[in-house]
Enzyme design. Sequence first.
Site, PDB file in Angstrom:
ATOM      1  N   HIS A 110       0.868  -1.175   0.000  1.00 34.86           N
ATOM      2  CA  HIS A 110       0.000   0.000   0.000  1.00 34.86           C
ATOM      3  C   HIS A 110       0.913   1.236   0.000  1.00 34.86           C
ATOM      4  CE1 HIS A 110      -3.561  -2.417   0.716  1.00 34.86           C
ATOM      5  NE2 HIS A 110      -2.915  -3.046   1.684  1.00 34.86           N
ATOM      6  N   HIS A 120      -0.468  -6.695  -5.309  1.00 31.68           N
ATOM      7  CA  HIS A 120      -0.427  -7.978  -4.607  1.00 31.68           C
ATOM      8  C   HIS A 120       0.322  -8.975  -5.479  1.00 31.68           C
ATOM      9  CE1 HIS A 120      -2.298 -11.998  -5.187  1.00 31.68           C
ATOM     10  NE2 HIS A 120      -1.966 -12.148  -3.914  1.00 31.68           N
ATOM     11  N   THR A 123       3.251 -16.541  -4.814  1.00 29.64           N
ATOM     12  CA  THR A 123       3.482 -17.821  -5.481  1.00 29.64           C
ATOM     13  C   THR A 123       3.668 -18.863  -4.393  1.00 29.64           C
ATOM     14  OG1 THR A 123       5.874 -17.423  -5.616  1.00 29.64           O
ATOM     15  CG2 THR A 123       4.561 -16.836  -7.547  1.00 29.64           C
ATOM     16  N   ARG A 124       3.235 -20.088  -4.675  1.00 25.52           N
ATOM     17  CA  ARG A 124       3.257 -21.103  -3.627  1.00 25.52           C
ATOM     18  C   ARG A 124       3.281 -22.501  -4.234  1.00 25.52           C
ATOM     19  NH1 ARG A 124      -1.546 -18.763  -4.267  1.00 25.52           N
ATOM     20  NH2 ARG A 124      -3.319 -20.070  -4.878  1.00 25.52           N
ATOM     21  N   HIS A 184     -20.331  -8.455  -3.973  1.00 24.34           N
ATOM     22  CA  HIS A 184     -21.303  -7.586  -3.310  1.00 24.34           C
ATOM     23  C   HIS A 184     -21.161  -6.125  -3.730  1.00 24.34           C
ATOM     24  CE1 HIS A 184     -17.837  -7.446  -0.465  1.00 24.34           C
ATOM     25  NE2 HIS A 184     -18.213  -6.200  -0.271  1.00 24.34           N
ATOM     26  N   ASN A 269       0.178 -17.602  12.025  1.00 25.96           N
ATOM     27  CA  ASN A 269       0.203 -16.347  12.766  1.00 25.96           C
ATOM     28  C   ASN A 269      -0.790 -15.355  12.161  1.00 25.96           C
ATOM     29  OD1 ASN A 269       1.341 -13.427  13.008  1.00 25.96           O
ATOM     30  ND2 ASN A 269       2.352 -14.543  14.656  1.00 25.96           N
TER      31      ASN A 269
END
Length: 284
Positions: A110, A120, A123-124, A184, A269
Amino acid sequence: MDEQRRTAASWFHELRDRIVAAFEALEDRASGDAPAGRFEVTPTERAEKGGGGLMSVMRGGRVFEKVGVNWSEVHGTLAPKAQAAMAARGVPGMAEDPRFWASGISLVAHMQNPHAPAVHMNTRMFWTPGAWWFGGGTDLNPCIDYAEDTAHFHDTLRAACAPHGADYYDRFKAWADEYFFIPHRGRARGVGGIFYDDLNTGDWPADFAFTKAVGEAFLPAFLPLAERRMGQPWDEADKDAQLIHRGLYAEYNLVYDRGTKFGLETGHNADAVLMSLPPLAKWV
């Protein structure tokens, strides 16, 4: 698969280190009376659950109002809700065996200047006894749109995807347009990017190479935009627009984001999971 997991986790950690260094260098290049921002690094642990990571957060810099670059490597047993969700997605063997391993990098920035876009990236790699897959992506979230910024971001991602699959950019851009949408509000949270999940072509080196290409493309896609906009004049109306847009970002991450849900459900966490939230936001 143990060697592949070690390789992936090590690379995600290395990418985290390079991005942190690049962001601190950008802070050094920026002008301003405030000190150049620096990351505060906090180790995280999944107490009695397995694994942990590094939470790296910079607050109040010259360029970044708040940015988090987190790395994690976690393992253990999925909670019943998460196990049921993955079984419903068709993960082989998940209904019988809830063990898992996951590693990745997660980043949200930000910005101080309302003209500089929020961003944003993650990667995983995920492993269960019956399957493995890669996922991730990146999307740009300006509160004040600039067509040239959006074009640069997407052109960089298109070039990164091209060597790995002729349809990868178009397919994963469409997936991002669908995924990064706020039902929404009836609108996207930004100007898109790419998103993919459950990537397992059966060729682990190829799928890992693509995931690395997505991570490698992030700095070339984003840094020129941050540098271009960080010194641009702005007024209170611009800041107001930024705070309202951040409200949309917070709504999305708390209600719809898969990573937020997974992190909280698996006992990671909470501060690390929720580091994506902006420091200030506004609702009208």
